[in-house]
Design an enzyme around this catalytic site. Structure first.
Site, PDB file in Angstrom:
ATOM      1  N   SER A   1      42.358 -18.792 -95.700  1.00 27.05           N
ATOM      2  CA  SER A   1      43.167 -19.516 -94.715  1.00 27.05           C
ATOM      3  C   SER A   1      44.068 -20.557 -95.366  1.00 27.05           C
ATOM      4  O   SER A   1      44.704 -21.343 -94.662  1.00 27.05           O
ATOM      5  CB  SER A   1      42.250 -20.194 -93.697  1.00 27.05           C
ATOM      6  OG  SER A   1      41.311 -21.010 -94.368  1.00 27.05           O
TER       7      SER A   1
ATOM      8  N   THR B   1      42.537 -25.211 -91.946  1.00 30.51           N
ATOM      9  CA  THR B   1      43.273 -26.046 -92.875  1.00 30.51           C
ATOM     10  C   THR B   1      42.322 -26.705 -93.847  1.00 30.51           C
ATOM     11  O   THR B   1      41.258 -27.170 -93.441  1.00 30.51           O
ATOM     12  CB  THR B   1      43.971 -27.155 -92.066  1.00 30.51           C
ATOM     13  OG1 THR B   1      44.764 -26.551 -91.068  1.00 30.51           O
ATOM     14  CG2 THR B   1      44.786 -28.051 -92.934  1.00 30.51           C
TER      15      THR B   1
ATOM     16  N   THR C   1      47.647 -24.978 -95.212  1.00 33.36           N
ATOM     17  CA  THR C   1      47.078 -23.849 -94.474  1.00 33.36           C
ATOM     18  C   THR C   1      48.054 -22.680 -94.396  1.00 33.36           C
ATOM     19  O   THR C   1      49.272 -22.861 -94.514  1.00 33.36           O
ATOM     20  CB  THR C   1      46.721 -24.283 -93.031  1.00 33.36           C
ATOM     21  OG1 THR C   1      46.041 -23.215 -92.374  1.00 33.36           O
ATOM     22  CG2 THR C   1      47.952 -24.642 -92.223  1.00 33.36           C
TER      23      THR C   1
ATOM     24  N   ARG D   1      56.040 -18.966 -86.523  1.00 31.25           N
ATOM     25  CA  ARG D   1      55.137 -19.948 -85.908  1.00 31.25           C
ATOM     26  C   ARG D   1      54.778 -21.034 -86.919  1.00 31.25           C
ATOM     27  O   ARG D   1      54.430 -20.767 -88.064  1.00 31.25           O
ATOM     28  CB  ARG D   1      53.871 -19.248 -85.420  1.00 31.25           C
ATOM     29  CG  ARG D   1      52.846 -20.194 -84.747  1.00 31.25           C
ATOM     30  CD  ARG D   1      51.791 -20.680 -85.718  1.00 31.25           C
ATOM     31  NE  ARG D   1      50.713 -21.415 -85.060  1.00 31.25           N
ATOM     32  CZ  ARG D   1      49.735 -22.035 -85.702  1.00 31.25           C
ATOM     33  NH1 ARG D   1      49.694 -22.035 -87.014  1.00 31.25           N
ATOM     34  NH2 ARG D   1      48.798 -22.678 -85.042  1.00 31.25           N
ATOM     35  N   VAL D   2      54.901 -22.270 -86.495  1.00 27.51           N
ATOM     36  CA  VAL D   2      54.491 -23.408 -87.318  1.00 27.51           C
ATOM     37  C   VAL D   2      53.407 -24.143 -86.543  1.00 27.51           C
ATOM     38  O   VAL D   2      53.536 -24.364 -85.335  1.00 27.51           O
ATOM     39  CB  VAL D   2      55.683 -24.340 -87.605  1.00 27.51           C
ATOM     40  CG1 VAL D   2      55.219 -25.626 -88.263  1.00 27.51           C
ATOM     41  CG2 VAL D   2      56.704 -23.624 -88.488  1.00 27.51           C
ATOM     42  N   GLY D   3      52.340 -24.540 -87.219  1.00 28.09           N
ATOM     43  CA  GLY D   3      51.219 -25.178 -86.544  1.00 28.09           C
ATOM     44  C   GLY D   3      51.198 -26.685 -86.694  1.00 28.09           C
ATOM     45  O   GLY D   3      52.221 -27.324 -86.962  1.00 28.09           O
ATOM     46  N   ASP D   4      50.013 -27.239 -86.529  1.00 29.29           N
ATOM     47  CA  ASP D   4      49.847 -28.692 -86.559  1.00 29.29           C
ATOM     48  C   ASP D   4      49.891 -29.272 -87.971  1.00 29.29           C
ATOM     49  O   ASP D   4      50.294 -30.424 -88.163  1.00 29.29           O
ATOM     50  CB  ASP D   4      48.512 -29.078 -85.903  1.00 29.29           C
ATOM     51  CG  ASP D   4      47.322 -28.412 -86.598  1.00 29.29           C
ATOM     52  OD1 ASP D   4      47.409 -27.209 -86.927  1.00 29.29           O
ATOM     53  OD2 ASP D   4      46.299 -29.099 -86.806  1.00 29.29           O
TER      54      ASP D   4
ATOM     55  N   THR E   1      41.627 -29.913 -88.181  1.00 26.25           N
ATOM     56  CA  THR E   1      41.585 -28.508 -88.599  1.00 26.25           C
ATOM     57  C   THR E   1      41.066 -27.659 -87.449  1.00 26.25           C
ATOM     58  O   THR E   1      40.268 -28.129 -86.644  1.00 26.25           O
ATOM     59  CB  THR E   1      40.701 -28.323 -89.848  1.00 26.25           C
ATOM     60  OG1 THR E   1      40.699 -26.940 -90.213  1.00 26.25           O
ATOM     61  CG2 THR E   1      39.277 -28.776 -89.613  1.00 26.25           C
ATOM     62  N   GLY E   2      41.554 -26.437 -87.375  1.00 28.59           N
ATOM     63  CA  GLY E   2      41.146 -25.550 -86.289  1.00 28.59           C
ATOM     64  C   GLY E   2      42.357 -24.995 -85.572  1.00 28.59           C
ATOM     65  O   GLY E   2      43.405 -24.794 -86.178  1.00 28.59           O
TER      66      GLY E   2
ATOM     67  N   GLY F   1      45.448 -24.968 -84.094  1.00 29.26           N
ATOM     68  CA  GLY F   1      46.491 -25.993 -84.159  1.00 29.26           C
ATOM     69  C   GLY F   1      47.195 -26.256 -82.852  1.00 29.26           C
ATOM     70  O   GLY F   1      47.621 -27.389 -82.580  1.00 29.26           O
TER      71      GLY F   1
END
Ligand code: GLY
Length: 314
Positions: A48, A174, A192, A202-205, A225-226, A228
């Site tokens: 990940s 992450t 991550t 797609r972009v996460g947190d 983490t998790g 996002g």
């Protein structure tokens, strides 16, 4: 000041070992968190983060990272396709540009302009085989933008009744690293590959300051983490640090930001989210939505994997 480093998940021990080798030589927390994230980015067993992690729906890696010391000293990159050590690109954005975040082709091109060598095969043969198997099993995913691949929450992090499993196979996970060095300076980093088989783009947190990571030198720091998308509607790490600024303990701040997720989302069984909170004086806590999360903690007296204080949906 007594130095400390805290990292997410069982693979946090990989990060802590690298970060501690910097801190124990009186190095800076910024160098330590970068070294910690780089060690996980380079490890092909962590699927990940970094090299050989889980690609997007098109079969290409798209890596996100951020690094932070203060509101005026932070950097991030998103959707990087040609470089493994995205945490170091984020640091270069922070130190060498007037910007906070670079994304996509611009981030890759910036890395090359600063002397980083692109990696020809980011995925590796094992992950390429996993992706092909996933694609064959989920043909409906390829042309449906509403499709959401929903792997199980991260209970596989642990063997039943035992310590962390040897294989690091957690989706969405992450590596988040928070550290304080012997001078009392705090820094944080996260890196991550994001939601497995996400929609390209797609972009996460994790690369978004105040979402996956926030550090305020007068108050403290938090990393998430998790899943996002749960963080992104609530600015959770900024919120956690702001709660501590207004007097909350690290434990109460961590619990409150997770309670906000319970209150504001229709949580599904596969949703997992964890936060680590740290004050500038070295008090810290961690909480998660579901069982399966752990934190690596290293100080001069302690080097171990530890459970969260609170599991909200146990
Ligand atoms: N927390 C990592 C991600 O959702 O991208």
């Amino acid at each position: 000041m007594t130095p400390i480093v805290l990292s997410t998940w069982s693979f946090g021990s990989i990060a802590n070992n690298a970060a501690w080798s910097v801190l124990r030589e009186q190095g800076s927390s910024l160098d330590a968190v970068e070294a910690g994230a780089r060690a996980v980015e380079a490890d092909p067993t962590v699927n990940s983060v970094g090299y050989a992690s889980t690609p997007d729906r098109s079969g290409r890696l798209s890596l996100d990272a951020s690094i932070m010391q203060s509101p005026s000293q932070c950097g991030a990159v998103a959707a990087v396709r040609r470089h493994v050590h995205v945490i170091s690109i984020a640091r270069m954005v922070m130190e060498r540009t007037p910007h906070v975040m670079l994304a996509g082709e611009g981030a890759d091109a910036f890395a090359e302009s600063q002397g980083m060598t692109p990696v020809a095969d980011m995925l590796g043969d094992d992950m390429r085989r996993k992706y092909e198997a996933w694609r064959t099993a989920h043909p409906e995913a390829i042309n449906d933008p509403g499709y959401a691949y929903r792997p199980k929450a991260n209970r596989e992090e642990r063997t039943p009744g035992g310590r962390a499993a040897a294989v690091h196979d957690q989706p969405d996970d992450t590596v988040g690293v928070l550290a304080i060095d012997h001078r009392g300076v705090m820094a944080g980093a996260c890196s991550t590959s994001g939601w497995p088989y996400k929609l390209p783009g797609r972009v996460g947190d994790s690369p978004t300051i105040g979402h996956g990571l926030y550090v305020h030198p007068k108050v403290g720091a938090a990393v998430a983490t998790g899943s996002g998308e749960l963080v992104m509607g609530l600015c959770s790490t900024f919120h956690a640090v702001d709660l501590m600024r207004r007097g909350a303990s690290p434990a109460d701040a961590a619990i409150e930001v997770l309670q906000q997720m319970v209150d504001n989302y229709d949580l599904k069984p596969q949703h997992q989210l964890a936060v680590i909170t740290l004050t500038k004086t070295g008090e810290w806590s961690t909480a998660c939505l579901r069982p399966g999360f752990s934190v690596a903690v290293t100080t001069p007296d302690r080097n171990e994997q530890t459970d969260p204080t609170t599991v909200l949906l146990a």
